[in-house]
Design a protein around this motif. Structure first.
Motif, PDB file in Angstrom:
ATOM      1  N   HIS A 206       7.238   7.773   0.974  1.00 34.73           N
ATOM      2  CA  HIS A 206       7.002   6.683   1.929  1.00 34.73           C
ATOM      3  C   HIS A 206       7.856   5.443   1.637  1.00 34.73           C
ATOM      4  O   HIS A 206       8.262   4.751   2.554  1.00 34.73           O
TER       5      HIS A 206
ATOM      6  N   ASN B 248      10.631  -0.818   6.579  1.00 34.71           N
ATOM      7  CA  ASN B 248       9.530  -0.030   6.027  1.00 34.71           C
ATOM      8  C   ASN B 248       8.190  -0.503   6.611  1.00 34.71           C
ATOM      9  O   ASN B 248       7.940  -1.704   6.711  1.00 34.71           O
TER      10      ASN B 248
ATOM     11  N   SER C 197       5.518  10.342  -2.618  1.00 33.19           N
ATOM     12  CA  SER C 197       5.269  10.863  -1.257  1.00 33.19           C
ATOM     13  C   SER C 197       6.490  10.703  -0.361  1.00 33.19           C
ATOM     14  O   SER C 197       6.570  11.334   0.690  1.00 33.19           O
TER      15      SER C 197
ATOM     16  N   ARG D 264      -0.309   0.257   9.179  1.00 31.94           N
ATOM     17  CA  ARG D 264       1.141   0.385   9.373  1.00 31.94           C
ATOM     18  C   ARG D 264       1.647  -0.873  10.054  1.00 31.94           C
ATOM     19  O   ARG D 264       1.101  -1.279  11.087  1.00 31.94           O
TER      20      ARG D 264
ATOM     21  N   TRP E  36       3.460   6.307  -3.642  1.00 35.94           N
ATOM     22  CA  TRP E  36       4.291   6.122  -2.441  1.00 35.94           C
ATOM     23  C   TRP E  36       5.759   6.432  -2.715  1.00 35.94           C
ATOM     24  O   TRP E  36       6.516   6.693  -1.793  1.00 35.94           O
TER      25      TRP E  36
ATOM     26  N   PHE F 213       9.536   6.040   5.024  1.00 37.70           N
ATOM     27  CA  PHE F 213       8.580   5.642   6.053  1.00 37.70           C
ATOM     28  C   PHE F 213       9.039   4.340   6.714  1.00 37.70           C
ATOM     29  O   PHE F 213       8.483   3.256   6.513  1.00 37.70           O
TER      30      PHE F 213
ATOM     31  N   MET G 141       5.116  -0.016   5.528  1.00 36.38           N
ATOM     32  CA  MET G 141       3.935  -0.196   4.669  1.00 36.38           C
ATOM     33  C   MET G 141       3.650  -1.680   4.430  1.00 36.38           C
ATOM     34  O   MET G 141       4.569  -2.467   4.153  1.00 36.38           O
TER      35      MET G 141
END
Ligand code: GAP
Length: 458
Positions: A85, A127, A83, A181, A80, A89, A129
Motif C-alpha cells: 500500500h 497515496n 502489503s 481513504r 503497509w 495504493f 492512506m
C-alpha cells in the motif's frame, strides 16, 4: 389539482428522503458540513446494523468453514510496506492551474479542467492512506496509518487463527469495520467517501482449488443481495481488465449495481493468490505457510477475497427499495425493504390519543417490542402516519381503534399491498413473527375481511 406522476429515482430524491426521515445526514452539518463524511441517523443506523447483521449471519454464523474477527484500525507501519500500500495504493492526481481544483487523471475524459476548462498540471501519484502519529511526538518515526482496508488485519492473524481454532483448509475469516481513504474525488452521497465501512472475507484455499472457490463466492455473494430483496436485473458481474487489476490480484470481478448514477461497483471479489501471506512472511520473518497433514505437503495458501462496502450496500438497498406509486391525486413514496433489513418492523398506531385506546395500544406495543424493532406513533392523522411508515419501509402497521376495545382485535396493514386484516390481539405477536420470517401464514379469522386502504377512507 393536477395528478402527480410517479418518477424515476434520482440521487437528489434519495438524499432528500434520507435527510427528511432521519436515515443519513451530512457530517458536522451545523458547521457547513465536512465533505464526503456522513452521519447515520436513527433510521439509518438501524438499516446499517441490519445489513451488517444479515452479512455476519450469512458468512459466519451459518457456515462451518468461517470464523469472525475484529482487528484494530491502527497497525504496525511495516504492514503497509509488506502489503504494497505504501508504494502502490495511489491514484494519479492533476490540478487545474487556473481554479486549483484537483482531479483523478484516470477519471478525466479530456485534457482540460472539467470545472473551468483550465490547463492541468502533469499527473503525480497521490497515496490514499491517511497518516497520523502514535504517541505525543509528531515525528517521522511515529507515523501510523488509518487502515485503507480491513483485510490486512486478517492476513497478519493467519497463524493465530490456524493454531487456536485447529482449522483445516479451506476456511475463511470475516470482519467488518471502518476503513479510511483520502480519495481525490468523492461524491454521489455515501457511494464514495473518505471514511466508510467494509465487510470483508479472506478465504484460504489450496492452490489449484482457487478457481472453484472463486466461483463459489461469486455465486454466494450475488445471491446474498438477491435474498435480501435486490432485483436481479439491477445486479451484474464485471471482470476486471488486466490494466485495472490491483497490484495483489490474479483476477477480480466486481458485483455491480445499477445505481441512479449508472452501473457501479458494489463489491469486489478477487483472487489474491499467495501474494499477501508471502509478503507478510518475508517482511515479518515469520512463516505463514500451511502443512497439509493428508498429503504431507507444505505450501502458502491462496486467498479468495469477497470485499463489500457497507455504505454502498446500504445505498443499493435504499435505491432498490424506493418506489413512487400513484395514490389518488398524490404520490406514495415507499421503501419496499426486505423485512430483515427494514429499520422498523412493526409500528403500533392508535387511531386516537384518547383513553382507554392509548393504554391498549401501549400494552400491544409492550408485548411486541421484545420480539422486533417497533415504533409507537400517535401523532397526526392515520393516513399521514401510514405514509411516514411507508417512507421508513416499515413492513407492518398495527392499528388500534375503538372497535378493538370491544372485540379485542386490531388491524394489521401491509406496507406493500396496503391490504388490511383484522386479527385477535392475542395472535398479533405470532402472526407478525411468522410474516416477518417470510412465512405467509395469515389465516383470516372467522368473519374477518381483507380490504384496500382506499376503500376504508383512511
Ligand atoms: N480489500 C480489498 C478492497 O478493499 P476495494 O475494491 O478497494 O477492495 C472493496 O474495496 C469495497 O469497499 C468496494 O467494492 C466498495 O464497496 C467499498 N469501498 C471502497 N472504497 C470506498 C469508498 N471510498 N467509499 C465507500 N465505499 C468504498
Amino acid at each position: 389539482m393536477a395528478e402527480k406522476i410517479p418518477g424515476k429515482l434520482t440521487m437528489e430524491k434519495l438524499v432528500s428522503l434520507c435527510q427528511r426521515r432521519g436515515f443519513i445526514f451530512q457530517s458536522s452539518e451545523i458547521y457547513g458540513g465536512l465533505n464526503s463524511c456522513w452521519d447515520y441517523g436513527p433510521m439509518g443506523v438501524e438499516l446499517k446494523r441490519n445489513v451488517k447483521e444479515a452479512w455476519w449471519r450469512a458468512v459466519v454464523q451459518e457456515r462451518d468453514d468461517m470464523v469472525g474477527m475484529d482487528t484494530s484500525i491502527l497497525m504496525h507501519p511495516q504492514v503497509w510496506e509488506a502489503s504494497g500500500h505504501l508504494k502502490e495504493f495511489a491514484d494519479p492526481l492533476v490540478e487545474c492551474k487556473a481554479c486549483h481544483q484537483r482531479w483523478r487523471a484516470d477519471e478525466l475524459t479530456g485534457n482540460s479542467c472539467p470545472a473551468c476548462g483550465g490547463e492541468l498540471t502533469e499527473p503525480h501519484m497521490f497515496n490514499l492512506m491517511f497518516k497520523t502519529f502514535m504517541g505525543p511526538v509528531e515525528e517521522e518515526a511515529n507515523i501510523v496509518y488509518l487502515r485503507p482496508e480491513t483485510a490486512q488485519g486478517m492476513f497478519v492473524n493467519f497463524s493465530n487463527v490456524l493454531n487456536t481454532t485447529r482449522r483445516r483448509l479451506p476456511f475463511g475469516m470475516a470482519q467488518m469495520g471502518k476503513s479510511f481513504r483520502n480519495e481525490i474525488t468523492t461524491g454521489n452521497f455515501i457511494f464514495r467517501s473518505r471514511e466508510f465501512e467494509q465487510m470483508e472475507i479472506e478465504y484460504f484455499v489450496k492452490p489449484g482449488t482457487d478457481d472453484e472457490w472463486f466461483n463459489h463466492w461469486l455465486e454466494e455473494r450475488l445471491n446474498w443481495y438477491v435474498k435480501l430483496g435486490i432485483k436481479k436485473d439491477n445486479l451484474r458481474l464485471r471482470e476486471h481488465t488486466k490494466g485495472e487489476l490491483a497490484h495483489y490480484a490474479l483476477g477480480c470481478y466486481d458485483i455491480e449495481y445499477q445505481f441512479p448514477i449508472g452501473w457501479s461497483e458494489l463489491e469486489g471479489i478477487a483472487n489474491r493468490g499467495s501474494y499477501d501471506l508471502t509478503q507478510h512472511a518475508t517482511h515479518s520473518g515469520r512463516s505463514l505457510d500451511y502443512f497439509d497433514e493428508e498429503t504431507r505437503e507444505r505450501f502458502v495458501p491462496y486467498i479468495i477475497e469477497p470485499s463489500a462496502g457497507v455504505d454502498r450496500s446500504v445505498l443499493a438497498f435504499l435505491c432498490d427499495a424506493y418506489e413512487e406509486e400513484p395514490d389518488k391525486d398524490e404520490i406514495r413514496v415507499v421503501l419496499h425493504f426486505h423485512p430483515d433489513i427494514a429499520p422498523v418492523k412493526v409500528a403500533v398506531l392508535p387511531l386516537s390519543r384518547k383513553e382507554p385506546l392509548t393504554n391498549l395500544a401501549r400494552q400491544i406495543h409492550a408485548d411486541l417490542r421484545p420480539c422486533f424493532m417497533t415504533q409507537f406513533d400517535d401523532t397526526q392523522s392515520i393516513g399521514r402516519r401510514y405514509r411516514r411508515q411507508d417512507e421508513l419501509g416499515t413492513p407492518y402497521c398495527v392499528t388500534v381503534d375503538f372497535q378493538s376495545l370491544e372485540d379485542n382485535q386490531a388491524t394489521i396493514r401491509e406496507r406493500d399491498t396496503m391490504n388490511q386484516i383484522r386479527i385477535p390481539i392475542g395472535e398479533l405477536r405470532n402472526s407478525l413473527l411468522a410474516k416477518l420470517a417470510g412465512e405467509d401464514l395469515f389465516v383470516l379469522p372467522p368473519g374477518g375481511q381483507i380490504w384496500k386502504e382506499e376503500n376504508k377512507g383512511a
